[in-house]
Design an enzyme around this catalytic site. Structure first.
Site, PDB file in Angstrom:
ATOM      1  N   LYS A  32      37.667  47.307  37.332  1.00 48.33           N
ATOM      2  CA  LYS A  32      36.867  46.393  38.361  1.00 48.33           C
ATOM      3  C   LYS A  32      37.527  46.384  39.606  1.00 48.33           C
ATOM      4  CE  LYS A  32      33.640  43.792  39.831  1.00 48.33           C
ATOM      5  NZ  LYS A  32      33.236  42.556  39.065  1.00 48.33           N
ATOM      6  N   THR A  72      35.434  38.522  36.596  1.00 47.23           N
ATOM      7  CA  THR A  72      36.224  39.562  37.122  1.00 47.23           C
ATOM      8  C   THR A  72      37.635  38.707  37.460  1.00 47.23           C
ATOM      9  OG1 THR A  72      34.752  40.907  38.270  1.00 47.23           O
ATOM     10  CG2 THR A  72      37.066  40.727  39.278  1.00 47.23           C
ATOM     11  N   LYS A  75      38.245  36.280  46.072  1.00 47.20           N
ATOM     12  CA  LYS A  75      39.155  36.109  44.746  1.00 47.20           C
ATOM     13  C   LYS A  75      39.504  37.588  44.407  1.00 47.20           C
ATOM     14  CE  LYS A  75      37.338  35.835  41.258  1.00 47.20           C
ATOM     15  NZ  LYS A  75      36.634  36.635  40.162  1.00 47.20           N
TER      16      LYS A  75
END
Length: 280
Positions: free
Chosen positions: A170, A95, A238
């Site tokens: 995502k 990701t 993150k």
């Protein structure tokens, strides 16, 4: 078809084992070799750099921690692109940033290397069982070419468009998870304070309109005091930061996601608990 796989963490280990179980020949690299021991014992071959993995492989798959790690393993002095040749395919399943995904794809186009961004959802359970959700960005014909490999690791696989669109999908997924994670914790705090049986509360919630993956999978872990990472909180933070950076670029406001980011920053940065799971 020879596969190279870079990243043998919690997610990568399960995904590699699925590939090995399907009969693929897999070469691996990880910054810490000891973390690759499980897949080496299961038949994977160790190579010393991303470059040598690329030279030995037709398809190179990556799933690492942060965008800076992705940049290094692709463009570094002994990175993947030092070892690829025309006709190779690279699939980044980290990701990461949609902007970086487009940079990798542009380099691939210039050097006749196929590139897909294909981040995943489903945590350690999905990786172990080969039931990940995989969100793909990149060329349609290339996607069809490697779809049998992706199906080894995932049960729900969709292409969303050109380079970077897998990462954007995502981000939408992580925004939803942020809401279910904060909702799950507040629900359990409320239920506990009110004196409810928490096991019954979880079962009831997951039998009605409030049912969600986080409660079903992480709720029981919380009751058992299991805060080990199926997905580490530092990586989720993150992701939330990436989502909010892209949201700013698109001039949209995501107040609930900002609150989730702030809460995870308190957990990860202020309280140094980033190696716990997202349920921590």
């Amino acid at each position: 078809m020879k596969i190279g796989f870079i990243g043998t963490g919690v997610m990568g280990t399960g995904m590699i084992n699925q590939l090995l179980g399907a009969g693929f020949e897999v070469s691996v690299y990880n910054r810490t070799k000891a973390h690759a021991q499980t897949v080496l014992d299961n038949g994977a071959t160790w190579l010393d750099t991303p470059e040598t993995v690329a030279k030995a492989s037709d398809v190179i798959i990556t799933i690492v921690g942060f965008p800076k790690d992705v940049e290094e393993i692709y463009f570094g002095d002994h990175g993947i692109f030092k070892g690829t040749e025309a006709g190779n395919v690279v699939i980044d399943m980290t990701t990461s940033s949609p902007i970086l995904a487009k940079k990798i794809a542009k380099y691939g186009e210039q050097h006749q290397v196929g590139v897909l961004d294909a981040p995943v959802s489903g945590g350690d359970v999905g990786a172990k069982n080969g039931t990940l959700t995989i969100m793909v960005g990149g060329d349609a014909a290339l996607y069809e070419r490697v779809e049998p490999i992706l199906k080894t690791m995932g049960s729900s696989i969709r292409r969303f468009g050109d380079a970077g669109q897998g990462q954007n999908a995502k981000m939408a997924n992580q925004i939803m998870i942020a809401g279910t994670m904060t909702g799950m914790i507040e629900s359990l705090v409320y239920a506990k304070k009110a004196g409810l049986d928490l096991k019954q509360a979880i079962q009831t919630i997951n039998g009605g309109a409030a049912a969600n993956w986080s409660m079903a999978n992480y709720g029981p872990r919380i009751l058992n005091g299991d805060l080990k990472p199926g997905f580490a909180a530092k990586h989720f933070l993150k992701d939330l930061r990436i989502a909010l950076t892209v949201a700013d670029e698109m001039a949209i406001d995501l107040p609930a996601t900002k609150l989730a980011r702030d809460l995870y920053e308190k957990m990860v940065v202020a309280n140094k608990m980033g190696d716990l799971g997202t349920q921590g």
